[in-house]
Design an enzyme around this catalytic site. Sequence first.
Site: not given
Ligand code: PGA
Length: 249
Positions: A9-11, A95, A97, A167, A173, A213, A234-235
């Site tokens: 997930n590149w956000k 998600h 976010e 999640e 993050g 993470s 994500g990251g």
């Molecule tokens: P993260 O994000 O790996 O940076 O914690 C995961 C996500 O939000 O899908």
Amino acid sequence: MRTPIIAGNWKMNNTVEEALSLVRELKETLNDVKDREVVVCPSFTALYAVANELKGTNLKLGAQNCYFEDEGAYTGEISPVMLKDLGVEYVVIGHSERRTYFNENDDLVNKKAKALLQKGLKPIICVGETLEQREAGETETLVRKQVFRDLDGIEPYQLKDVVIAYEPIWAIGTGKTATSQEANRVIALIRATIKEMYSEKEANTLRIQYGGSVKPGNAKDLMNQRDIDGALVGGASLKAESFEAIVKY
Ligand code: PGA
């Protein structure tokens, strides 16, 4: 029997050129991966270019959100039909976010899930608790409620195209990962909820990812858990090297 699925997930990151250069690197090392599904989820602006770059490879394309209507006066929104047109296969919905910053609730997530399935797209439905909810002992109740509401009205035959991502919000993050045992415990609870809503067959076949993470150093331990069928990353999906290491855990 469940094929693991690892999605990046590149956000809100990467210009078109940056997205292309990342995906070119991934193609080189991940195209030979056969026993697991690998999905990249760029932002909307890079989907078209990345879709072209991925043609003829094993890598799948995902989007990070969508609206539930096919078309119409919904300024700024993107429909499942438009995503399908680009060759998108998976769409992340709900998600944390989106739930936190854009006030998305389970009713909306449910509408999006149904619209996606109806158009032949596969939702990756995110659920998970905040730190306050965890500390108040509400994790189980909350996650069960999300699963019930997000899947409401989805037919048993449609579940083969659904992925759930557990999640825990406090792990996203932040560098804090749930222990693999704890992640597995909540994921097993989600599986039990699916059995309650549908049947053992659906519970055994539905894929449930862990997200929050995930890094090269913890991927193997998480993925070796009995009920964890992959990761939403994500990251660590923004650098080819770390995403490759996670995929090849
Ligand atoms: P993260 O994000 O790996 O940076 O914690 C995961 C996500 O939000 O899908």
